[in-house]
Design a protein around this motif. Structure first.
Motif, PDB file in Angstrom:
ATOM      1  N   ARG A  22     -71.686  -5.121 -48.642  1.00  0.00           N
ATOM      2  CA  ARG A  22     -70.956  -6.085 -47.838  1.00  0.00           C
ATOM      3  C   ARG A  22     -70.119  -5.393 -46.772  1.00  0.00           C
ATOM      4  NH1 ARG A  22     -68.177  -9.140 -52.345  1.00  0.00           N
ATOM      5  NH2 ARG A  22     -66.691  -9.660 -50.737  1.00  0.00           N
TER       6      ARG A  22
ATOM      7  N   GLN B  51     -72.263  -4.460 -43.844  1.00  0.00           N
ATOM      8  CA  GLN B  51     -73.158  -5.514 -43.390  1.00  0.00           C
ATOM      9  C   GLN B  51     -73.027  -5.777 -41.901  1.00  0.00           C
ATOM     10  OE1 GLN B  51     -72.724  -9.112 -42.868  1.00  0.00           O
ATOM     11  NE2 GLN B  51     -74.810  -9.699 -43.291  1.00  0.00           N
ATOM     12  N   SER B  52     -71.802  -5.749 -41.386  1.00  0.00           N
ATOM     13  CA  SER B  52     -71.599  -6.104 -39.988  1.00  0.00           C
ATOM     14  C   SER B  52     -72.030  -4.960 -39.087  1.00  0.00           C
ATOM     15  CB  SER B  52     -70.122  -6.415 -39.760  1.00  0.00           C
ATOM     16  OG  SER B  52     -69.854  -6.451 -38.382  1.00  0.00           O
ATOM     17  N   ALA B  53     -72.559  -5.328 -37.910  1.00  0.00           N
ATOM     18  CA  ALA B  53     -72.993  -4.295 -36.968  1.00  0.00           C
ATOM     19  C   ALA B  53     -71.799  -3.544 -36.416  1.00  0.00           C
ATOM     20  CB  ALA B  53     -73.781  -4.927 -35.839  1.00  0.00           C
TER      21      ALA B  53
ATOM     22  N   MET C 292     -72.513 -14.410 -39.954  1.00  0.00           N
ATOM     23  CA  MET C 292     -72.772 -13.119 -40.578  1.00  0.00           C
ATOM     24  C   MET C 292     -73.389 -12.139 -39.596  1.00  0.00           C
ATOM     25  SD  MET C 292     -72.197 -13.483 -43.941  1.00  0.00           S
ATOM     26  CE  MET C 292     -73.357 -13.090 -45.184  1.00  0.00           C
ATOM     27  N   ILE C 293     -73.957 -12.650 -38.504  1.00  0.00           N
ATOM     28  CA  ILE C 293     -74.582 -11.762 -37.529  1.00  0.00           C
ATOM     29  C   ILE C 293     -73.521 -11.349 -36.526  1.00  0.00           C
ATOM     30  CG2 ILE C 293     -76.405 -11.550 -35.817  1.00  0.00           C
ATOM     31  CD1 ILE C 293     -77.777 -13.873 -37.099  1.00  0.00           C
ATOM     32  N   SER C 294     -73.520 -10.106 -36.142  1.00  0.00           N
ATOM     33  CA  SER C 294     -72.522  -9.678 -35.179  1.00  0.00           C
ATOM     34  C   SER C 294     -73.097  -9.756 -33.778  1.00  0.00           C
ATOM     35  CB  SER C 294     -72.118  -8.249 -35.491  1.00  0.00           C
ATOM     36  OG  SER C 294     -71.485  -7.677 -34.382  1.00  0.00           O
ATOM     37  N   PRO C 295     -72.355 -10.327 -32.851  1.00  0.00           N
ATOM     38  CA  PRO C 295     -72.797 -10.272 -31.463  1.00  0.00           C
ATOM     39  C   PRO C 295     -72.646  -8.846 -30.941  1.00  0.00           C
ATOM     40  CG  PRO C 295     -70.629 -11.238 -31.601  1.00  0.00           C
ATOM     41  CD  PRO C 295     -71.055 -10.980 -33.003  1.00  0.00           C
TER      42      PRO C 295
ATOM     43  N   HIS D  73     -66.246 -11.892 -36.375  1.00  0.00           N
ATOM     44  CA  HIS D  73     -67.232 -12.777 -36.992  1.00  0.00           C
ATOM     45  C   HIS D  73     -67.120 -12.579 -38.495  1.00  0.00           C
ATOM     46  CE1 HIS D  73     -70.327  -9.860 -38.386  1.00  0.00           C
ATOM     47  NE2 HIS D  73     -69.673  -9.102 -37.533  1.00  0.00           N
TER      48      HIS D  73
ATOM     49  N   GLN E 176     -64.018 -11.778 -48.358  1.00  0.00           N
ATOM     50  CA  GLN E 176     -64.305 -11.796 -46.935  1.00  0.00           C
ATOM     51  C   GLN E 176     -65.488 -10.906 -46.656  1.00  0.00           C
ATOM     52  OE1 GLN E 176     -62.705  -8.929 -44.679  1.00  0.00           O
ATOM     53  NE2 GLN E 176     -63.967  -9.604 -43.003  1.00  0.00           N
ATOM     54  N   ILE E 177     -66.328 -11.323 -45.725  1.00  0.00           N
ATOM     55  CA  ILE E 177     -67.424 -10.469 -45.285  1.00  0.00           C
ATOM     56  C   ILE E 177     -67.522 -10.629 -43.781  1.00  0.00           C
ATOM     57  CG2 ILE E 177     -69.180 -12.245 -45.660  1.00  0.00           C
ATOM     58  CD1 ILE E 177     -71.020  -9.995 -46.580  1.00  0.00           C
ATOM     59  N   GLY E 178     -67.961  -9.557 -43.077  1.00  0.00           N
ATOM     60  CA  GLY E 178     -68.036  -9.631 -41.618  1.00  0.00           C
ATOM     61  C   GLY E 178     -67.117  -8.602 -41.026  1.00  0.00           C
ATOM     62  N   SER E 179     -66.501  -8.927 -39.908  1.00  0.00           N
ATOM     63  CA  SER E 179     -65.618  -7.980 -39.260  1.00  0.00           C
ATOM     64  C   SER E 179     -64.533  -8.767 -38.566  1.00  0.00           C
ATOM     65  CB  SER E 179     -66.427  -7.143 -38.270  1.00  0.00           C
ATOM     66  OG  SER E 179     -65.586  -6.380 -37.472  1.00  0.00           O
TER      67      SER E 179
END
Lengths: 310, 309, 216
Positions: free
Chosen positions: A111, A114-116, B209-212, B218, B237-240
């Motif tokens: 997790r 996961q983010s780019a 969940m997809i990062s631009p 996000h 939390q997940i993402g950035s």
């Protein structure tokens, strides 16, 4: 981790000390214990690192393979985490005992990456839609002395920093098939861009405050802990000649998770996240400088390699 | 997707037909523009800070000790709770009980792919998250060395599955008369850039969940809250996301969890009231039957006496 | 009749009162000087030595386990020369939705003559017994004891008798079947009948064939 038995008075002593930002070994609430890190300890892996944080010993090996990218993400590579809790660490891990812990750690690492913005998988692409690199990150817990997530994330970042991806020389299209050519020279490779890879910080709630890097005694005083994954600052991991060349950096949380049978108040949660970010930023800077220094020493043949002898 | 070798599986390299539709090839920007229309409303007509209407019901599964069903438009979740049973493979004595949570998707639950019968890593992660969220509420010390089973089955999934599962589990446990410290409710939020989507649908979650390409925020955050004690049981939390966004969203999530609580409260109180009325009705019926039997007995007694005379 | 006025409904986590002058009973817990409800049900208040005891009565059996000191109703499964295995069906007045396993050791069957006792002469498979739960010594088995006079066999069927015909106790260690007149050895419980006037009624009502038996 171990079954430390503390008397009630000892627990009260630790709790009161934490309230005044003073712990039993003299550290403040956001200080880490000294760590030892060495990269390139495993010769057959594309990248490896070994980290010792007090009683915790983690060994990470990174293997690279060529794979077909996912159909819905044709321009991205793949990354997979495997955690192995060996019975060496504690007798509780014998057989399938360590499976739950291994699953939870690999889950949280997945997790976090996961983010780019944490780890850009585009750098692993060879030929869009046809071929990409797949990284297998194998984490071996040699000794378990508490605070596993932090140590694992540090070791993984160090191993990734140490990973070489071979240059793919030619990619010919031959009736729809891709023909790859890699050179025989092992040094004809590129380093991975891991500047922004996240570092996990575990904050144990003791009383009303949170501490970072708890000892086993402190862990037994706490019912709930918070794990915050903060992205790293690329400044410390790359050779930038010009400081203004860099985009403005802001630390971001890439994963937050709670662990343990207790609950937190909303104010506790806010304070803990803030604390975690501060601790992670300091840790990231220290790690980056160490890794950079080690790489420079290796290039100039000045490095002493200890491996497991120390 | 792991294969279940006890069943006949389809050919391994079969692929969903949706991969060849125009929908699949839409770019990130196209999908993003679809989510919000010109009036600032979302695809299903809701405002940005509006949660979906929730249907809550207890006593859904007759064979379980306690159960619940929660439906939020496209997300339909069933939860059953069973009595304490012996812990399997237990080696040592412990002073507290265990909670055994299992979350399972129906094979037709998700719109993007068919879920396999073998639990995959996502289901296992949800089970662990559910256990973490519900753990602080149950009085585990009252059933030492035993475990309480909580099974959640997601019939249809359209975003906010974990939040629905946690709320359903809390209600099912109260329905099963398991001693609890408090009622737990949960809600989730998706963040794309500076837009905050409360109670996101599956499309909104997928995009969050997809990062631009740029460094914008996000992510998806799920929070479970104990209402009486006002504590946070689980925060995921997940993402950035940057810190101000997280702190702002924490406040929003607390309010959302609080909004769910009156529905649960009303359901529980309703069941107690129904139970009281049922008890009264049964006792009245019982008394009526007893009176009839007594009359019959007197009748027979007098007829016996008459016959023997 | 307004039930909201006469009975208070509680849900878990509802604050009931402070600890002053109140004590916490079943279905409640204490935290930070307040009493909270732990089950969803009806609030019950009892006076107990000038202290009001609050408890929450749930409409369905709460998910609690038998604890040491409870009187349980169990059905005998296996009779051994050393112990008697049984299945616990009810705890006190509440019927359990899931049965638990219990064991009565040879030494815990009766107070006197512990050495020479033969469990087969005290219990038989299929008997319903009242027993007391002893403190836990084993993980998943409840240790039970039938030492007291009020504990022991309540309902038993003789071997060879038609099912549903329960034996009538003759003395503390023997029961007789009313149909086949066979006598069998059991450790009988001294249970006071609920409606004592029924014992004095001249006529018995037999459930089986709904005929009347004249009492002898």
């Amino acid at each position: 981790m171990a079954g430390i038995l503390l008397s009630h008075t000892e627990k009260v002593y630790i709790t009161h000390g934490v309230k005044n930002e003073y712990r039993s070994d003299g550290r403040s609430n956001i200080d880490y214990r000294p760590m030892e890190l060495e990269t390139d300890v495993v010769s057959h892996a594309s990248g490896s690192a070994r980290l010792r944080l007090a009683n915790t010993d983690i060994l990470v090996g990174v293997k690279t393979e060529i794979d077909v990218p996912k159909p819905d993400k044709p321009g991205l590579g793949k990354i997979e985490f495997f955690v192995d809790c060996s019975a060496n660490a504690t007798p509780e891990f014998e057989g399938r005992g360590g499976e739950q812990l291994a699953n939870s750690i690999s889950n949280i690492m997945l997790r976090a990456y996961q983010s780019a913005q944490a780890f850009n998988l585009k750098q692993l692409c060879i030929f869009e839609g046809k071929q990409c690199w797949k990284l297998y990150i194998d984490i071996l817990i040699l000794e378990c002395g508490g605070n596993l997530c932090d140590a694992v994330s540090l070791a993984v970042k160090a191993a990734l920093f140490n990973t070489r991806i071979p240059f793919v020389k030619a990619a010919l299209m031959d009736g729809g098939n891709v023909d790859l050519q890699l050179s025989d020279d092992p040094f004809d490779s590129k380093w991975l861009d891991v500047g922004s890879a996240p570092l996990l910080v575990t904050l144990c709630r003791i009383g009303e405050k949170c501490v970072v890097d708890p000892t086993a005694e402190e862990e037994s005083c706490s019912l709930v802990s918070l794990i915050v994954g903060v992205t790293g600052n690329p400044k410390y991991y790359n050779d930038y000649e010009d400081e203004e060349e860099l985009p403005a950096f802001e630390a971001k949380c890439s994963v937050i998770s709670m662990h343990g049978p207790g609950s937190v108040s909303p104010q506790n949660l806010r304070d803990a996240i803030n604390q975690g970010i501060i601790a992670a930023v300091c840790l990231d800077e220290a790690l980056g400088k160490t890794l950079f220094r080690e790489r420079r020493d290796t290039e100039q043949f000045k490095r002493h390699s200890y491996g497991f002898l120390k | 997707m792991p294969l279940d070798y006890k069943r006949f599986n389809g050919p391994e390299d079969s692929v969903s037909y949706k991969r060849f539709t125009a929908d699949y090839l839409k770019s990130y920007d196209e999908l993003h523009s679809e989510l919000i229309d010109e009036t600032g409303h979302r695809k299903d007509g809701r405002a940005m800070d509006e949660a979906r209407p929730m249907y809550v019901r207890g006593n859904f599964v007759s064979q379980a000790k306690g159960s619940s069903y929660i439906e939020m438009r496209g997300t339909k979740v069933v939860c059953s709770v069973f009595d304490p049973r012996e812990i399997v493979h237990q080696n040592e004595f412990s002073t507290v009980g265990l909670l055994f949570c299992e979350v399972k998707f129906a094979p037709f639950a998700c719109k993007r792919q068919r879920q396999s019968h073998v639990p995959d890593s996502e289901e296992k992660a949800l089970s662990v998250a559910l256990r973490k969220a519900v753990g602080p509420t149950v009085c585990c010390q009252l059933f030492a060395n035993f475990q309480i089973d909580i099974f959640v089955y997601i019939i249809e999934s359209d975003g906010s599955c974990l939040a629905a599962a946690i709320t359903a589990a809390g209600l099912a446990l109260a329905n099963a008369a398991v001693p609890m410290f408090d009622v737990v409710t949960a809600s989730s939020v998706a963040i794309i850039g500076d837009k905050i989507f409360i109670d996101p649908t599956e499309d909104e979650e997928h995009l969050a969940m997809i990062s631009p390409d740029t460094n914008t925020n996000h992510g998806v955050i799920t929070m479970a809250r104990l209402n009486g004690l006002m504590q946070i049981a689980d925060f995921r939390q997940i993402g950035s996301l940057d810190i101000e966004c997280i702190l702002k969203v924490t406040d929003i999530l607390e309010q959302e969890c609080q909004k769910v609580f009156p529905k649960i409260q009303k359901t529980l109180v309703g069941y107690v009231k129904n139970g009281i009325m049922e008890q009264k009705r049964l006792s009245e019926e019982g008394k009526a039957r007893e009176a009839k039997l007594k009359d019959k007995m007197l009748e027979w007694r007098s007829s016996i006496v008459n016959n023997s005379v | 009749m307004d039930e909201e006025g006469t009975e208070k409904i509680c849900i878990p986590g509802m604050r009931l009162s402070t600890l002053q002058g109140h004590s916490s009973g079943q279905g409640t817990y204490v935290k930070d000087g307040y009493i909270f409800a732990a089950l969803s049900g009806i609030l019950k208040t009892e006076e107990d030595n000038k202290v009001i005891k609050l408890s929450v009565v749930s409409l369905i059996t709460p998910s609690i386990l038998p604890k040491a000191g409870d009187i349980v109703t169990a059905k005998v499964n296996v009779v051994n020369s050393r112990q008697v295995q049984c299945v616990i069906l009810c705890t006190g007045q509440t019927i359990l939705t899931r049965p638990y396993k219990g064991i009565i050791k040879k030494e815990d069957i009766q107070l006197k003559y512990k050495d020479g006792i033969d469990p087969y002469k005290c219990f038989r498979p299929g008997d319903i017994v009242l027993a007391k739960v002893l403190p836990t010594t084993e993980l998943h088995w409840y240790h039970l004891s039938t030492e007291d006079n009020e504990l022991g066999v309540i309902i038993a069927t003789a071997e060879g008798s038609p099912p549903g015909v329960s034996m009538i106790p003759i003395n503390w260690s023997m029961m007789q079947c009313p149909k086949t007149l066979v006598k069998e050895l059991r450790k009988v419980a001294r249970v006071v009948p609920e409606n004592i006037n029924e014992a004095l009624l001249p006529l018995h009502f037999n459930q089986d064939d709904e005929s009347l038996l004249l009492n002898k």
